[in-house]
Write a protein that holds these residues in place. Structure first.
Motif, PDB file in Angstrom:
ATOM      1  N   ALA A 172       0.822  -1.202   0.000  1.00  0.00           N
ATOM      2  CA  ALA A 172       0.000   0.000   0.000  1.00  0.00           C
ATOM      3  C   ALA A 172       0.859   1.257   0.000  1.00  0.00           C
ATOM      4  CB  ALA A 172      -0.938   0.000   1.199  1.00  0.00           C
ATOM      5  N   GLU A 173       1.952   1.195   0.735  1.00  0.00           N
ATOM      6  CA  GLU A 173       2.793   2.391   0.825  1.00  0.00           C
ATOM      7  C   GLU A 173       3.279   2.864  -0.542  1.00  0.00           C
ATOM      8  OE1 GLU A 173       5.715   1.396   3.790  1.00  0.00           O
ATOM      9  OE2 GLU A 173       4.135   1.411   5.335  1.00  0.00           O
ATOM     10  N   SER A 174       3.748   1.924  -1.357  1.00  0.00           N
ATOM     11  CA  SER A 174       4.234   2.343  -2.687  1.00  0.00           C
ATOM     12  C   SER A 174       3.080   2.810  -3.554  1.00  0.00           C
ATOM     13  CB  SER A 174       4.955   1.206  -3.401  1.00  0.00           C
ATOM     14  OG  SER A 174       5.417   0.257  -2.500  1.00  0.00           O
ATOM     15  N   ALA A 175       1.930   2.168  -3.365  1.00  0.00           N
ATOM     16  CA  ALA A 175       0.769   2.550  -4.178  1.00  0.00           C
ATOM     17  C   ALA A 175       0.266   3.933  -3.779  1.00  0.00           C
ATOM     18  CB  ALA A 175      -0.340   1.516  -4.026  1.00  0.00           C
ATOM     19  N   ILE A 176       0.408   4.262  -2.519  1.00  0.00           N
ATOM     20  CA  ILE A 176       0.023   5.606  -2.065  1.00  0.00           C
ATOM     21  C   ILE A 176       0.947   6.633  -2.698  1.00  0.00           C
ATOM     22  CG2 ILE A 176       0.055   7.155  -0.055  1.00  0.00           C
ATOM     23  CD1 ILE A 176      -0.886   4.676   1.608  1.00  0.00           C
ATOM     24  N   GLU A 229       0.419  10.133  -4.688  1.00  0.00           N
ATOM     25  CA  GLU A 229       0.908  11.370  -4.062  1.00  0.00           C
ATOM     26  C   GLU A 229       1.790  12.168  -5.014  1.00  0.00           C
ATOM     27  OE1 GLU A 229       1.138  10.407   0.733  1.00  0.00           O
ATOM     28  OE2 GLU A 229       2.828   9.895  -0.567  1.00  0.00           O
ATOM     29  N   ASP A 230       2.684  11.481  -5.708  1.00  0.00           N
ATOM     30  CA  ASP A 230       3.577  12.261  -6.569  1.00  0.00           C
ATOM     31  C   ASP A 230       3.077  12.351  -8.008  1.00  0.00           C
ATOM     32  OD1 ASP A 230       4.388   9.769  -7.534  1.00  0.00           O
ATOM     33  OD2 ASP A 230       6.062   9.692  -6.119  1.00  0.00           O
ATOM     34  N   GLY A 231       1.807  12.024  -8.202  1.00  0.00           N
ATOM     35  CA  GLY A 231       1.177  12.366  -9.484  1.00  0.00           C
ATOM     36  C   GLY A 231       1.441  11.418 -10.633  1.00  0.00           C
ATOM     37  N   ARG A 232       2.077  10.264 -10.360  1.00  0.00           N
ATOM     38  CA  ARG A 232       2.263   9.316 -11.464  1.00  0.00           C
ATOM     39  C   ARG A 232       0.915   8.774 -11.917  1.00  0.00           C
ATOM     40  NH1 ARG A 232       5.932   5.259  -8.787  1.00  0.00           N
ATOM     41  NH2 ARG A 232       5.580   6.530  -6.938  1.00  0.00           N
ATOM     42  N   THR A 233      -0.003   8.694 -10.981  1.00  0.00           N
ATOM     43  CA  THR A 233      -1.388   8.359 -11.322  1.00  0.00           C
ATOM     44  C   THR A 233      -2.278   9.426 -10.723  1.00  0.00           C
ATOM     45  OG1 THR A 233      -0.965   5.983 -11.317  1.00  0.00           O
ATOM     46  CG2 THR A 233      -3.256   6.675 -11.028  1.00  0.00           C
ATOM     47  N   ARG A 234      -3.223   9.922 -11.516  1.00  0.00           N
ATOM     48  CA  ARG A 234      -4.145  10.909 -10.952  1.00  0.00           C
ATOM     49  C   ARG A 234      -5.571  10.389 -11.017  1.00  0.00           C
ATOM     50  NH1 ARG A 234      -5.988  15.188 -15.462  1.00  0.00           N
ATOM     51  NH2 ARG A 234      -6.078  13.639 -17.101  1.00  0.00           N
ATOM     52  N   PHE A 235      -6.340  10.801 -10.027  1.00  0.00           N
ATOM     53  CA  PHE A 235      -7.740  10.419  -9.953  1.00  0.00           C
ATOM     54  C   PHE A 235      -8.622  11.573 -10.395  1.00  0.00           C
ATOM     55  CE2 PHE A 235      -6.109   7.087  -7.262  1.00  0.00           C
ATOM     56  CZ  PHE A 235      -7.004   6.051  -7.422  1.00  0.00           C
ATOM     57  N   LEU A 236      -9.657  11.244 -11.123  1.00  0.00           N
ATOM     58  CA  LEU A 236     -10.640  12.255 -11.526  1.00  0.00           C
ATOM     59  C   LEU A 236     -12.045  11.685 -11.374  1.00  0.00           C
ATOM     60  CD1 LEU A 236      -9.089  13.734 -14.774  1.00  0.00           C
ATOM     61  CD2 LEU A 236      -9.496  14.942 -12.644  1.00  0.00           C
ATOM     62  N   PRO A 237     -13.006  12.407 -10.838  1.00  0.00           N
ATOM     63  CA  PRO A 237     -12.849  13.663 -10.133  1.00  0.00           C
ATOM     64  C   PRO A 237     -11.892  13.495  -8.946  1.00  0.00           C
ATOM     65  CG  PRO A 237     -15.187  13.177 -10.499  1.00  0.00           C
ATOM     66  CD  PRO A 237     -14.419  11.950 -10.894  1.00  0.00           C
ATOM     67  N   ALA A 297      -9.229  10.672  -4.958  1.00  0.00           N
ATOM     68  CA  ALA A 297      -7.868  10.454  -4.468  1.00  0.00           C
ATOM     69  C   ALA A 297      -7.873  10.424  -2.949  1.00  0.00           C
ATOM     70  CB  ALA A 297      -6.940  11.549  -4.990  1.00  0.00           C
ATOM     71  N   LYS A 298      -8.637  11.300  -2.356  1.00  0.00           N
ATOM     72  CA  LYS A 298      -8.714  11.392  -0.902  1.00  0.00           C
ATOM     73  C   LYS A 298      -9.302  10.099  -0.326  1.00  0.00           C
ATOM     74  CE  LYS A 298     -10.703  14.468   2.626  1.00  0.00           C
ATOM     75  NZ  LYS A 298     -11.095  13.362   3.458  1.00  0.00           N
ATOM     76  N   ILE A 299     -10.327   9.623  -1.001  1.00  0.00           N
ATOM     77  CA  ILE A 299     -10.972   8.400  -0.543  1.00  0.00           C
ATOM     78  C   ILE A 299     -10.017   7.211  -0.674  1.00  0.00           C
ATOM     79  CG2 ILE A 299     -12.880   6.820  -1.057  1.00  0.00           C
ATOM     80  CD1 ILE A 299     -14.457   9.449  -1.852  1.00  0.00           C
ATOM     81  N   TYR A 300      -9.271   7.226  -1.752  1.00  0.00           N
ATOM     82  CA  TYR A 300      -8.232   6.217  -1.979  1.00  0.00           C
ATOM     83  C   TYR A 300      -7.186   6.267  -0.861  1.00  0.00           C
ATOM     84  CZ  TYR A 300      -4.001   4.390  -4.408  1.00  0.00           C
ATOM     85  OH  TYR A 300      -2.847   3.729  -4.766  1.00  0.00           O
ATOM     86  N   PHE A 301      -6.701   7.464  -0.574  1.00  0.00           N
ATOM     87  CA  PHE A 301      -5.688   7.618   0.479  1.00  0.00           C
ATOM     88  C   PHE A 301      -6.222   7.135   1.831  1.00  0.00           C
ATOM     89  CE2 PHE A 301      -3.754  11.281  -2.093  1.00  0.00           C
ATOM     90  CZ  PHE A 301      -2.724  10.478  -2.566  1.00  0.00           C
ATOM     91  N   ASP A 302      -7.414   7.574   2.169  1.00  0.00           N
ATOM     92  CA  ASP A 302      -7.984   7.203   3.470  1.00  0.00           C
ATOM     93  C   ASP A 302      -8.024   5.688   3.639  1.00  0.00           C
ATOM     94  OD1 ASP A 302      -8.330   9.803   4.115  1.00  0.00           O
ATOM     95  OD2 ASP A 302     -10.501   9.863   3.814  1.00  0.00           O
ATOM     96  N   TRP A 303      -8.441   5.027   2.588  1.00  0.00           N
ATOM     97  CA  TRP A 303      -8.561   3.581   2.682  1.00  0.00           C
ATOM     98  C   TRP A 303      -7.184   2.927   2.747  1.00  0.00           C
ATOM     99  CZ3 TRP A 303      -7.713  -0.911  -0.411  1.00  0.00           C
ATOM    100  CH2 TRP A 303      -8.366  -2.057   0.070  1.00  0.00           C
ATOM    101  N   MET A 304      -6.310   3.367   1.858  1.00  0.00           N
ATOM    102  CA  MET A 304      -4.978   2.773   1.765  1.00  0.00           C
ATOM    103  C   MET A 304      -4.179   2.962   3.049  1.00  0.00           C
ATOM    104  SD  MET A 304      -4.260   1.167  -0.997  1.00  0.00           S
ATOM    105  CE  MET A 304      -3.377   1.259  -2.531  1.00  0.00           C
ATOM    106  N   VAL A 330      -9.383  -1.147  -8.040  1.00  0.00           N
ATOM    107  CA  VAL A 330      -8.425  -0.111  -8.434  1.00  0.00           C
ATOM    108  C   VAL A 330      -7.254  -0.054  -7.456  1.00  0.00           C
ATOM    109  CG1 VAL A 330      -8.098   2.337  -8.902  1.00  0.00           C
ATOM    110  CG2 VAL A 330     -10.236   1.233  -9.557  1.00  0.00           C
ATOM    111  N   ALA A 331      -7.560  -0.010  -6.168  1.00  0.00           N
ATOM    112  CA  ALA A 331      -6.507   0.080  -5.161  1.00  0.00           C
ATOM    113  C   ALA A 331      -5.565  -1.120  -5.262  1.00  0.00           C
ATOM    114  CB  ALA A 331      -7.124   0.143  -3.771  1.00  0.00           C
ATOM    115  N   ARG A 332      -6.137  -2.290  -5.477  1.00  0.00           N
ATOM    116  CA  ARG A 332      -5.304  -3.493  -5.533  1.00  0.00           C
ATOM    117  C   ARG A 332      -4.497  -3.576  -6.819  1.00  0.00           C
ATOM    118  NH1 ARG A 332     -10.147  -6.906  -2.864  1.00  0.00           N
ATOM    119  NH2 ARG A 332      -9.597  -6.593  -0.664  1.00  0.00           N
TER     120      ARG A 332
END
Length: 894
Positions: free
Chosen positions: A373-377, A381-389, A393-400, A497-499
RNA sequence: GGGCGGUUAGCUCAGUUGGUUAGAGCACCUGCCUUACAAGCAGGGGGUCGCAGGUUCGAGCCCUGCACCGCCCACCA
């Protein structure tokens, strides 16, 4: 062009093109291309059944973008496929078996798996047919299924590597257990529901003080009294002074007549209930931890089906809920049930079958996800993958960031068998890519593979690279990974997606996609979630049959505003079917006119680009200059909208452009220029054909069938419109003066039409109208286009006058650049015009006051940007002119 | 218990960083079968942007509070 029927009938043309696109392998991606790449793997539909409206939205959005990128010349890959959907599919097939009086155990594992494969073949085929029918431009040569040999190999490879890295372990823990499915499920597969239950307060006598004289007890509270049969301690908080006297003593467990210790543990919250809590290590996750801390025995009192087992003493054999009532009845009889409090709490249910989940102690396989999870976060965080809307991203972070270990073993038969072998001689476990010949520990030959299968999402997590050939280093992998985009629903953000993010980063070193776009949820017209039980499910095949695929696709697109749900209604589909019909009839008109002209049929320019054409004097008609200018602007705006996933905006743009600019004005003006011809088409006709060609291309990503059909009919073609260049924004095609002149023309015609309607001039009657032009431009334009004005405003004559118009003997409408006048004897209802003018006068006065007030505000003048102030000044001037004209007109009318 | 989203025309919804006059589809009203389209054409009516404050020259948009609706997450007995 062949003869075109009057009414557009989608079902006649759609299947034809759907089939042809597949047969011609039009959408096959290349691995040897030097063009820029755009790739996307499909969120694989479950092979549990057929596609629903949510899929159709997803596929429409994907297809629009893929088609657009393809038309822009990119090397596009849309990789299709399906998911075996372990538990869901197994349930479907088990249900079918049940209908025949069979069950999987009677059938045996092998025969059952065969049955499921049969189902898969049928269902997968249905899904593919549906997708083809909906026009999705996938590369079918790369179709995948999660249980394909290649993908299964990837699963084993990943399992072994994670195991070797210490990130997969096997152990005895509390897991979520579904007694109906009889398998462990992950935390995510448990849905919590608020439930009004009871909190039962039970007296636990203190050992050695049960007699009538020294009678002492503590009260514990529980929502699941039947679990008390497996209690192995009673806990109080070490800091809780009230219970200090019990430290080191024993309690007598009611009904089981067993002594259990008082322990001090943080598990007990002094503020909750009595501050005393029963401890059942084998049936509760918190108690389990407390049990480990305090070295307590674990007594499992239930079997895998939720029935009480031998450890439950007298209650053995009872279902857990029946046991609950019996336990309560018995406690009551013994005077040990102190009270029952109504208590609302969240109860876990199996996502699949809704059965109440039982926390159960069992041996399972787990993935230690924190490090993954840490690497996926970080990738997000550094924008290699972006979430839209981007709120996702926030929901992803919270869960991860709060992730727990993932239970991946399932006691099912349909899925990837866990690549672990148990030595029958020494119980050693061997995890390996292929079945080992003998035990690596004791060298005995008898090994048995672990009976469990993996959670479906384990293989789905590998989808972006397993489908491209991993672990081989294939050309596909090299070309298309990381993929450009993932479009999917929020409901599988964590599941999938997270996995994928975790596995992609771990095994490919790069996140699997650059962008994740989370699409809307399709609801019914009443905004209710579509579900089989509600009976409000819209079947894509049914509505596409009724309204046409293009119309349904367009409906979904125009309603797909990012971040909002879609309330799908048939009204909307009907209105976009009308739009499709409109396009159809524009083509029909074009074809009939061309035919009637007697000229040679249109030949599209060989280079595929459709630039506007000037005549031999280097001149171009206003309507041509205007339409190409509008076309290129719209093309640019559509692109900007799609780039930002603003599908609704792109759809609105093209809808308005085609209907209200191309048809309402451009075609109407073109009608004036039609005359008998011979030989090749003159520029005026050439431009008409070219503008229509370009319009079809703009429409194509959203309405692929209709546009393909019409494009092919419009002129002889070498290829599909799907491969024609998309008309991108071209600044040199923008013609500001044409746009201004056209606006003026529209305003003149609009004002006359409005005046006629207000004054109730018979719509069929051609009347003369006088026009005064306030400047040379207007005068030149109205002279040049007097025929157009006459035709579009239904006039007998447009008379240009040199002197400003007075309302004497007629009704006048004055605007800053021109004035028009209808003779009184032509106007039936002058009173209506008077009322309208009065209303307008009032409104203008209100606006003038508001604007003046702002212009007198010193703070506004000093603080607002110059251009804002300037445009407001201009507005004031306009209002003043309009106001004085209206006032004057009104005075003259009286 | 935490968190998120929504409230704009009769209905369903747009309205990207605050900036002239808030839009669309459907529905509605009026008039037209004008030979591409009646699944059409022309014209029209309709909105105190949930409520109350605040910031700002300026708020549908930003801030605070409230109300109602919906969703997600959560091992408190």
């Amino acid at each position: 062009m062949a003869e075109i029927p009057k009414v557009y009938n989608p079902s006649e043309i759609e299947p034809k093109w759907a089939q042809e696109w597949v047969e011609k392998r039009l959408f096959q991606a290349a691995t040897d291309s030097d063009r820029p790449m755009f790739s996307l793997v499909i969120p694989p539909p479950n092979v549990t059944g057929s596609l629903h409206m949510g899929h159709m939205l997803e596929h429409t959005e994907i297809d629009i973008l893929i088609r657009w990128k393809r038309m822009q010349g990119m090397n596009t890959l849309w990789l299709p496929g399906t998911d075996h959907a372990g538990i869901a599919t197994q349930m479907v097939v088990e249900k079918q078996l049940a209908e025949q009086g069979l069950d999987r155990r009677k059938l045996g594992r092998e025969a059952f798996e065969k049955k499921v494969w049969e189902w898969k073949e049928q269902s997968g085929d249905t899904i593919k047919k549906q997708m083809v029918r909906l026009g999705t431009s996938c590369d079918w040569s790369r179709e995948r299924f999660t249980l394909d040999p290649g993908l299964s190999r990837a699963v084993r490879e990943v399992f072994v590597r994670l195991y070797e890295k210490g990130l997969i372990y096997r152990g005895n823990y509390i897991v979520n257990w579904c007694p109906r499915c009889q398998t462990a499920i992950s935390d995510l597969e448990v849905v919590h529901e608020e439930h009004l239950g009871n909190l039962f307060h039970i007296r636990y006598p203190v050992a050695g003080a049960e007699d009538a004289v020294s009678k002492e007890w503590v009260v514990v509270a529980t929502t699941r009294p039947e679990t008390m049969l497996g209690d192995t301690a009673v806990a109080v908080n070490p800091s809780d002074e009230r219970y200090r006297k019990f430290h080191g003593r024993m309690a007598r467990l009611p009904l089981m007549n067993r002594e259990i210790p008082f322990i001090t543990d943080e598990l007990a919250d002094p503020a909750f209930g009595t501050g005393v809590v029963k401890v059942t290590p084998a049936h509760d996750a918190n108690d389990f931890q407390a049990g480990l801390r305090n070295d307590l025995p674990q007594i499992n009192v239930m079997d895998e089906s939720g029935k009480m087992n031998a450890n439950a003493g007298a209650y053995a054999g009872l279902d857990r809920f029946e046991a609950r009532s019996r336990v309560l009845a018995d406690l009551k009889e013994q005077g040990l049930l102190e009270k029952i409090e109504p208590h609302t709490h969240a109860r876990g249910h199996c996502q699949r079958c809704k059965t109440v989940v039982e926390p159960r102690l069992s041996t399972q396989w787990f993935v230690k996800v924190k490090p993954l999870a840490e690497s996926a976060i970080r990738a997000v965080e550094d924008g290699r993958t972006r979430f839209l809307p981007d709120n996702w991203a926030k929901i992803y972070f919270d869960w991860m960031r709060n992730i727990h270990d993932w239970c991946i073993s399932r006691q099912l038969w349909w899925g990837h068998r866990i690549p672990a072998w148990h030595c029958q001689a020494c119980s050693h476990i061997i995890v390996a890519r292929e079945e080992p010949g003998s035990c690596s520990h004791c060298h005995a030959g008898k090994l048995e593979q672990d009976p469990d299968v993996l959670d479906t999402w384990f293989s789905s997590a590998l989808w972006p690279f397993s489908t491209l050939g991993w672990p081989e280093r294939t050309k596909d992998l090299e070309t298309f990974y990381p993929t450009s985009l993932m479009i999917t629903g929020f409901d599988i953000l964590f599941f999938w997606v997270a996995r994928m993010m975790m596995m992609g980063v771990e095994f490919m070193g790069e996140a699997p996609f650059r962008t994740v776009y989370i699409h809307s949820l399709v609801r019914d017209a009443e905004k209710q979630k579509m579900s089989k039980t509600r009976g409000n499910v819209v079947n894509p095949l049914e509505v596409t049959e009724k309204y046409g695929t293009d119309a349904v696709r367009f409906t979904l697109a125009i309603m797909a505003a990012p971040g909002t749900d879609i309330a799908l209604s048939e009204d909307r589909m009907a209105s976009y079917r009308a739009f499709a019909n409109k396009i159809w009839n524009a083509a029909r008109f074009l074809s009939l006119s061309l035919e009637k002209s007697g000229a040679e049929p249109w030949t599209p320019p060989a280079d595929g680009v459709c630039l506007p054409l000037s005549d031999s004097n280097g001149q171009m008609a206003l309507e041509d200059r205007w339409i190409f200018s509008r076309l290129t602007r719209i093309a640019g705006e559509i692109g900007t909208a799609w780039e930002a996933f603003r599908f609704h905006e792109a759809a609105h743009l093209i809808y308005h452009f085609f209907w209200h600019e191309f048809c309402d004005w451009y075609l109407e003006l073109k009608k004036l220029t039609f005359a008998p011809l011979q030989g090749p088409l003159p520029p005026a006709w050439e431009n008409l054909c070219r503008a229509f060609d370009l319009s079809l291309r703009l429409l194509h990503p959203m309405m692929p069938f209709l546009t393909e059909e019409l494009w092919q009919r419009l002129g002889p073609r070498q290829q599909s419109i799907a491969l024609a260049p998309f008309p991108n924004y071209n600044p040199t095609m923008v013609d500001e003066s044409a746009e201004k002149e056209m606006n003026l023309l529209q305003e003149i015609i609009g004002n006359i039409r409005n005046m006629r309607a207000e004054m109730r001039v018979d719509a069929k009657r051609k009347i003369p109208v006088e026009l005064f032009a306030a400047n040379g431009n207007v005068s030149r334009l109205s002279g040049q286009y007097s025929q157009a004005i006459e035709r579009l405003a239904n006039l007998s004559a447009l008379q240009l006058v040199a002197e400003p118009l007075t309302a004497e003997g007629g009704a006048v409408r004055s605007l800053p650049e021109f004035a028009v006048k209808i003779a009184l004897n032509d106007a039936v209802d002058v009173e209506a015009e008077r009322n309208r003018l009065k209303k307008e006068e009032e409104k203008l006065q209100r606006d003038r006051n508001a604007v003046s007030a702002r212009l007198q505000n010193q703070e506004f003048l000093s603080k607002a940007p110059k251009d804002v102030v300037e445009s407001l000044r201009q507005r004031k001037e306009e209002l003043d002119v309009k106001y004085s004209k209206v006032t004057e007109t009104l005075r003259n009318l009286n």
